[in-house]
Design a protein around this motif. Sequence first.
Motif, PDB file in Angstrom:
ATOM      1  N   VAL A   1      -3.985  -0.364  -1.741  1.00 60.01           N
ATOM      2  CA  VAL A   1      -3.044   0.013  -2.791  1.00 60.01           C
ATOM      3  C   VAL A   1      -2.264  -1.212  -3.249  1.00 60.01           C
ATOM      4  N   VAL A   2      -1.816  -2.019  -2.315  1.00 55.86           N
ATOM      5  CA  VAL A   2      -1.000  -3.179  -2.683  1.00 55.86           C
ATOM      6  C   VAL A   2      -1.867  -4.249  -3.368  1.00 55.86           C
ATOM      7  N   ALA A   3      -3.021  -4.555  -2.797  1.00 51.03           N
ATOM      8  CA  ALA A   3      -3.843  -5.641  -3.342  1.00 51.03           C
ATOM      9  C   ALA A   3      -4.487  -5.227  -4.675  1.00 51.03           C
ATOM     10  N   HIS A   4      -5.089  -4.062  -4.715  1.00 49.95           N
ATOM     11  CA  HIS A   4      -5.742  -3.647  -5.955  1.00 49.95           C
ATOM     12  C   HIS A   4      -4.727  -3.131  -6.978  1.00 49.95           C
ATOM     13  N   GLY A   5      -3.546  -2.704  -6.513  1.00 48.78           N
ATOM     14  CA  GLY A   5      -2.476  -2.413  -7.464  1.00 48.78           C
ATOM     15  C   GLY A   5      -2.146  -3.656  -8.278  1.00 48.78           C
ATOM     16  N   ALA A   6      -2.096  -4.813  -7.605  1.00 41.97           N
ATOM     17  CA  ALA A   6      -1.850  -6.075  -8.312  1.00 41.97           C
ATOM     18  C   ALA A   6      -2.951  -6.339  -9.341  1.00 41.97           C
ATOM     19  N   LEU A   7      -4.200  -6.159  -8.917  1.00 38.07           N
ATOM     20  CA  LEU A   7      -5.307  -6.398  -9.853  1.00 38.07           C
ATOM     21  C   LEU A   7      -5.256  -5.431 -11.029  1.00 38.07           C
ATOM     22  N   LEU A   8      -4.899  -4.185 -10.763  1.00 34.62           N
ATOM     23  CA  LEU A   8      -4.813  -3.200 -11.850  1.00 34.62           C
ATOM     24  C   LEU A   8      -3.734  -3.593 -12.853  1.00 34.62           C
ATOM     25  N   ARG A   9      -2.568  -3.999 -12.361  1.00 34.99           N
ATOM     26  CA  ARG A   9      -1.511  -4.418 -13.287  1.00 34.99           C
ATOM     27  C   ARG A   9      -1.991  -5.561 -14.177  1.00 34.99           C
ATOM     28  N   ILE A  10      -2.693  -6.512 -13.561  1.00 31.37           N
ATOM     29  CA  ILE A  10      -3.149  -7.673 -14.319  1.00 31.37           C
ATOM     30  C   ILE A  10      -4.240  -7.285 -15.312  1.00 31.37           C
ATOM     31  N   ARG A  11      -5.202  -6.511 -14.858  1.00 32.87           N
ATOM     32  CA  ARG A  11      -6.337  -6.184 -15.730  1.00 32.87           C
ATOM     33  C   ARG A  11      -5.916  -5.247 -16.860  1.00 32.87           C
TER      34      ARG A  11
END
Lengths: 193, 193, 193, 193, 193, 193
Positions: free
Chosen positions: E88-98
């Motif tokens: 959630v934390v790591a891919h949450g970051a990627l989702l915000r960016i993408r």
Amino acid sequence: MTPRPISRFPVPELADWPDDIRARILAVQEKSGFVPNVFLALAHRPDEFRAFFAYHDALMERDSGLTKAEREMIVVATSGANQCQYCVVAHGALLRIRARDPYIADQVATNYRKADITPRQRAMLDFALLVSQQAHNVAESDFIGLAEHGFTDEDIWDIGAISAFFSLSNRFANLASLRPNEEFYLMGRLPKT
Amino acid sequence: MTPRPISRFPVPELADWPDDIRARILAVQEKSGFVPNVFLALAHRPDEFRAFFAYHDALMERDSGLTKAEREMIVVATSGANQCQYCVVAHGALLRIRARDPYIADQVATNYRKADITPRQRAMLDFALLVSQQAHNVAESDFIGLAEHGFTDEDIWDIGAISAFFSLSNRFANLASLRPNEEFYLMGRLPKT
Amino acid sequence: MTPRPISRFPVPELADWPDDIRARILAVQEKSGFVPNVFLALAHRPDEFRAFFAYHDALMERDSGLTKAEREMIVVATSGANQCQYCVVAHGALLRIRARDPYIADQVATNYRKADITPRQRAMLDFALLVSQQAHNVAESDFIGLAEHGFTDEDIWDIGAISAFFSLSNRFANLASLRPNEEFYLMGRLPKT
Amino acid sequence: MTPRPISRFPVPELADWPDDIRARILAVQEKSGFVPNVFLALAHRPDEFRAFFAYHDALMERDSGLTKAEREMIVVATSGANQCQYCVVAHGALLRIRARDPYIADQVATNYRKADITPRQRAMLDFALLVSQQAHNVAESDFIGLAEHGFTDEDIWDIGAISAFFSLSNRFANLASLRPNEEFYLMGRLPKT
Amino acid sequence: MTPRPISRFPVPELADWPDDIRARILAVQEKSGFVPNVFLALAHRPDEFRAFFAYHDALMERDSGLTKAEREMIVVATSGANQCQYCVVAHGALLRIRARDPYIADQVATNYRKADITPRQRAMLDFALLVSQQAHNVAESDFIGLAEHGFTDEDIWDIGAISAFFSLSNRFANLASLRPNEEFYLMGRLPKT
Amino acid sequence: MTPRPISRFPVPELADWPDDIRARILAVQEKSGFVPNVFLALAHRPDEFRAFFAYHDALMERDSGLTKAEREMIVVATSGANQCQYCVVAHGALLRIRARDPYIADQVATNYRKADITPRQRAMLDFALLVSQQAHNVAESDFIGLAEHGFTDEDIWDIGAISAFFSLSNRFANLASLRPNEEFYLMGRLPKT
């Protein structure tokens, strides 16, 4: 490993069986070539033995709009959901024999939604599982849906009552750690010669 | 509102009952003053009627290490968990009468963990619920825990078998939308005069 | 058995109640003839007592498209699902009185799907249970379905807010092992004479 | 995408707020720099607004054996389990600020068992989740376990009551599709300069 | 509190990494400015490291009817349901960016049904959750429903396969108590300057 | 009934397979006498095919403190819980062969708690099911319990990683309605002659 015993509870000696129970067990042995362990385990309580098999026969042997193979499908699908090893193995054997299909029992026990069954049988099993797992939600709309597949109210009673009876049976088998006979595992898997 | 019918399925006329079933029903009526609807609903299938009540009596009427009140506690607690209106109302009445306690049934039906029962009865109901809701998890450690409360293996069979039988009964009642008789609601709530 | 205490937590003496709380409790006693135990248990925390009953009254006493009996149905159905003994027994009494029906509370507490209620009330309770058990799934389609039964958005807020408030209340009662007063069990079961 | 509205229900205009509610909202705005949407959504029902915030303050502002950061941990962990977007985002901000820790809220919201918290806080959250998800199972053994971590009965009331209050709050927020203010997302994530 | 370690299992020293794994890790470090802990934890088992990232890239880097942001939505929504803190934390970051959206990840992780997404994305996430939580119920009707939103069979494979892959990933991360890098928490939350 | 197809998705023709995939499939066919359908279904996506089997082999073929039969037990028990027909049938065959036991697979698939396994294997499967069904609850106490049965940390990684990998595999098989080959059903059930 030493195999587990037939039942967690005492299993009476042949000499201690009441006559009617002995007669029933010997008849089964003559027909099947062995005595399924559920007979031995329940002989510990003769009155429960008599009621259990009377109930079983009233549902599984009666004239019905469901074939005997379909009734075994209900047993295997609901027993799979209830994690009942004895019922899945023993009735899986009966299902293979009655359906003349060596693959159907393992399919239905694991996930009947992916089994080689008709849409009518799928609807039958969906309802059997509903009764088995959340009977409080059974609704008139379920009866209507089953009627669209050609099931009469008597058929629906049969589906529900078989599911309910094996809710009892599955719980007894898990309570007693009832052990499936080794004979069941291979029955119906090989072509008759 | 028109009250719902006794059963979703046909209820036979008195004249159509087989003799043994009529005799049983009339005996119940004589003793209780009314006929509990489960008798009327099951009379639609005489063989199932006979097996059902034979099973019921084998468990609920036998000599047992459990009192009759304790057996009704098992019925009420598991029927509450299964959301079975008929069994909670009808056996709630029996529990109040057998325990001579006007409060116990509503307590046990809603949350037996907060009921006025002994630690031994609490252990009994914990096991009854385990068999009712997740029998696949029954383990030897459960037998040991119950033995510490003085339960013999025969008592444990009784607890588990009653829980299993009402797993069947609860499902049948929800399948048939079995309606509780109005007489049950007040039974055992008033001091005898 | 010694009955369990009113609450797992300390219950303050009358002399220690703040004036406004004493006034509220005495008013209830005058009206009902006894003090429901939830008042005594919450008096341990006067600020929470005040907020709890202010919230309760804001929902249960306001003008609403739901009758008072219907609001009690919501309380009883959701409290049954949450296994809250205090709320089922106490609000079951209120439901019997408000609906002038001695049977409705036990039906709704055990399985509202089988209760003698209207289709509109059934839709109301389905939504109350959705909010109670899985509010994260509430969707616009639920609002549309309720509107078809004539519920306005204000009514839907009421259904959802009552369900939400008793989610709090049920948890508090189970936390405190709140004991239902014996008076509740018989209220509304006998014809008024 | 057009962002969803603040609430599924009407949000009153500033001019329509009662004086006490306007005062409360303006005070919050002055302190925080914005008005959290829960204030706007609840202003639709002034009596419920007053009771809600009175209850909130009684639990979250009182002197307690729990720090304010620990109380926010309870809110965030239980709101995560209840899938309440508003409460996780808004109280996650408060938790970061109160704990002076930019990482703790996301850890606790997703899986508090893997968060950087003390064993005492872990026990606190285990109990908060028990009350939140299955309060009917709360038992005396839970009180004993918490006492071993130094929690008094008053602390345990606080843990349980906060969990219960946010059971209400989470359900209201999901009912109203309450939208988190954008301001919350970044609060407490950057070092103060 | 001492922060928890990166992984419950040993993390190899840089000098002990096989060449291909060192190359991959250094490339990631060069691109991101830090090494995500999942690389370090899996380096303990080089063959599993290689297979894991080959699988990841085959799904997340391929040409697809799903945007990269949509694929990260699937990861975040299913990882939230599985309570996987690292994902959630790591891919949450990627989702915000993408997605170039600082709010979307927290919304999707907590309750995607209330997130600012399109109806097509809602259908995509409903299916991803179905595969994640009860894949045995996937049915032809699900494919039909997704086709109505414009998803091809290849897109549906992608949705299901990403959900399935992160079912593995979530379980590994919880097994290893994999710790999210602190860098992830703030990524994509601030406007680029 | 027409049997269901091998996969819900397209299955490529032999001529369309990349060389490395053709080589792998032909090697399997030579060894087993048939091509398990999972190879044909995954050939639709060569990169995923390669990663899937690389991952599989990394776990199932490596030197390990777990025997190959024990690893198949993990697959069968978790696949039964996930209702994955393909994995139960295919890996059930492998389990029977590797354990040289014609009964073990059906026992483990239905309820491993009642299977003829050692206490050490029971502990292994309890942990595999925990990772499979609720990995968020994995705790240090689980590692300690497994160590008491002689499992090293490397063994525990293996148990957890196999369970995690088949969480992926089970979901893919249910997504694709992957059909078990008929050859699997009888394998390992007959004595070798």
